[in-house]
Every structure is written in C-alpha cells, then in structure tokens.
Design a protein around this motif. Structure first.
Motif, PDB file in Angstrom:
ATOM      1  N   ALA A 174      -3.251  30.928  -5.578  1.00  0.00           N
ATOM      2  CA  ALA A 174      -4.123  31.361  -6.117  1.00  0.00           C
ATOM      3  C   ALA A 174      -5.109  32.110  -5.385  1.00  0.00           C
ATOM      4  O   ALA A 174      -5.135  32.623  -4.630  1.00  0.00           O
ATOM      5  N   CYS A 175      -5.613  33.039  -7.186  1.00  0.00           N
ATOM      6  CA  CYS A 175      -6.988  34.337  -6.405  1.00  0.00           C
ATOM      7  C   CYS A 175      -8.756  33.631  -7.069  1.00  0.00           C
ATOM      8  O   CYS A 175      -8.105  33.635  -8.586  1.00  0.00           O
ATOM      9  N   SER A 176      -9.268  34.049  -6.868  1.00  0.00           N
ATOM     10  CA  SER A 176     -10.343  34.211  -7.616  1.00  0.00           C
ATOM     11  C   SER A 176     -11.412  35.405  -7.892  1.00  0.00           C
ATOM     12  O   SER A 176     -12.332  36.487  -8.491  1.00  0.00           O
ATOM     13  N   CYS A 177      -9.919  36.882  -7.435  1.00  0.00           N
ATOM     14  CA  CYS A 177     -10.685  38.108  -8.062  1.00  0.00           C
ATOM     15  C   CYS A 177     -11.509  38.298  -8.914  1.00  0.00           C
ATOM     16  O   CYS A 177     -12.277  39.280  -9.201  1.00  0.00           O
ATOM     17  N   GLY A 178     -11.020  37.434  -9.753  1.00  0.00           N
ATOM     18  CA  GLY A 178     -11.850  37.704 -11.321  1.00  0.00           C
ATOM     19  C   GLY A 178     -11.265  38.436 -12.521  1.00  0.00           C
ATOM     20  O   GLY A 178     -11.647  38.063 -13.434  1.00  0.00           O
ATOM     21  N   ASP A 179     -10.006  39.336 -12.086  1.00  0.00           N
ATOM     22  CA  ASP A 179      -9.049  40.283 -12.889  1.00  0.00           C
ATOM     23  C   ASP A 179      -8.070  40.126 -13.125  1.00  0.00           C
ATOM     24  O   ASP A 179      -6.988  40.672 -12.145  1.00  0.00           O
ATOM     25  N   ILE A 180      -7.015  38.745 -13.767  1.00  0.00           N
ATOM     26  CA  ILE A 180      -6.202  38.593 -13.295  1.00  0.00           C
ATOM     27  C   ILE A 180      -4.865  40.181 -14.579  1.00  0.00           C
ATOM     28  O   ILE A 180      -4.191  40.628 -13.668  1.00  0.00           O
TER      29      ILE A 180
ATOM     30  N   ASP B  48     -10.200  32.479 -12.196  1.00  0.00           N
ATOM     31  CA  ASP B  48      -9.439  31.772 -10.884  1.00  0.00           C
ATOM     32  C   ASP B  48      -7.823  32.169 -12.277  1.00  0.00           C
ATOM     33  O   ASP B  48      -8.009  32.007 -12.992  1.00  0.00           O
ATOM     34  N   HIS B  49      -6.912  32.486 -11.103  1.00  0.00           N
ATOM     35  CA  HIS B  49      -5.167  33.321 -11.564  1.00  0.00           C
ATOM     36  C   HIS B  49      -4.702  32.566 -10.575  1.00  0.00           C
ATOM     37  O   HIS B  49      -4.646  32.182  -9.039  1.00  0.00           O
ATOM     38  N   TYR B  50      -3.526  32.412 -10.504  1.00  0.00           N
ATOM     39  CA  TYR B  50      -2.174  32.889  -9.508  1.00  0.00           C
ATOM     40  C   TYR B  50      -1.501  33.919  -9.604  1.00  0.00           C
ATOM     41  O   TYR B  50      -1.055  34.766 -10.548  1.00  0.00           O
ATOM     42  N   ILE B  51      -0.513  33.794  -8.426  1.00  0.00           N
ATOM     43  CA  ILE B  51       0.005  35.563  -7.524  1.00  0.00           C
ATOM     44  C   ILE B  51       0.892  35.741  -7.214  1.00  0.00           C
ATOM     45  O   ILE B  51       1.289  34.552  -6.103  1.00  0.00           O
ATOM     46  N   CYS B  52       1.751  36.753  -7.666  1.00  0.00           N
ATOM     47  CA  CYS B  52       3.159  36.461  -6.443  1.00  0.00           C
ATOM     48  C   CYS B  52       2.461  37.266  -4.681  1.00  0.00           C
ATOM     49  O   CYS B  52       2.371  38.422  -6.115  1.00  0.00           O
TER      50      CYS B  52
ATOM     51  N   GLY C 106       1.778  27.888 -10.970  1.00  0.00           N
ATOM     52  CA  GLY C 106       3.881  26.978 -10.578  1.00  0.00           C
ATOM     53  C   GLY C 106       4.839  28.318  -9.611  1.00  0.00           C
ATOM     54  O   GLY C 106       3.827  28.347  -8.704  1.00  0.00           O
ATOM     55  N   THR C 107       5.298  28.834 -10.139  1.00  0.00           N
ATOM     56  CA  THR C 107       6.268  29.487  -9.325  1.00  0.00           C
ATOM     57  C   THR C 107       7.192  30.759  -9.080  1.00  0.00           C
ATOM     58  O   THR C 107       6.827  30.958 -10.513  1.00  0.00           O
ATOM     59  N   CYS C 108       6.961  32.091  -8.446  1.00  0.00           N
ATOM     60  CA  CYS C 108       8.294  33.442  -8.787  1.00  0.00           C
ATOM     61  C   CYS C 108       9.059  32.918  -9.995  1.00  0.00           C
ATOM     62  O   CYS C 108       9.936  32.886  -9.356  1.00  0.00           O
TER      63      CYS C 108
ATOM     64  N   HIS D  79       4.551  41.298  -7.971  1.00  0.00           N
ATOM     65  CA  HIS D  79       2.858  41.304  -7.730  1.00  0.00           C
ATOM     66  C   HIS D  79       3.603  40.200  -9.633  1.00  0.00           C
ATOM     67  O   HIS D  79       2.328  41.120 -10.148  1.00  0.00           O
ATOM     68  N   GLY D  80       3.961  39.701  -9.999  1.00  0.00           N
ATOM     69  CA  GLY D  80       3.506  38.637 -10.999  1.00  0.00           C
ATOM     70  C   GLY D  80       2.600  37.941 -10.991  1.00  0.00           C
ATOM     71  O   GLY D  80       1.787  37.398  -9.496  1.00  0.00           O
ATOM     72  N   ALA D  81       1.601  37.529 -11.650  1.00  0.00           N
ATOM     73  CA  ALA D  81       0.577  37.307 -11.471  1.00  0.00           C
ATOM     74  C   ALA D  81       0.414  36.189 -13.222  1.00  0.00           C
ATOM     75  O   ALA D  81       1.218  36.207 -14.150  1.00  0.00           O
TER      76      ALA D  81
END
Length: 51
Positions: A36-42, A2-6, A18-20, A11-13
């Motif tokens: 939150a993003c769970s695509c598996g590949d930051i 899991d990771h976090y994206i803008c 947190g925040t952009c 397209h920050g990751a």
C-alpha cells in the motif's frame, strides 16, 4: 489517492490490491503482494517503471 506498488525492479502500480504481475525474469517480486502507498500520485510510480 491510495494505491498499491511493487517494490521490485518493475515498479508496477495498481489502484487495486493484488500481486505483482510482472514476469519472474523481469522482477524479483513477481507473484508477491503489492505494498500500500498513500503518496497521492499513482502516475509517479508508472513513470518510474517506464524510465
């Protein structure tokens, strides 16, 4: 992983919530919460932001 994206133009990751952190002139979502993003590949997102 899991990771976090803008979802803005930058397209920050991040591995942490947190925040952009992009400058306001570079991204309309600057200062807003990362999604939150769970695509598996930051790295997928990081490559998009470098293109």
């Amino acid at each position: 992983m899991d990771h976090y994206i803008c979802t803005g133009e930058c397209h920050g990751a991040s591995e942490e919530p947190g925040t952009c952190q992009a400058a306001p002139e570079d991204c309309a979502k600057s200062g807003q919460e990362l999604m939150a993003c769970s695509c598996g590949d930051i790295n997928n997102h990081k490559q998009e932001s470098e293109a």
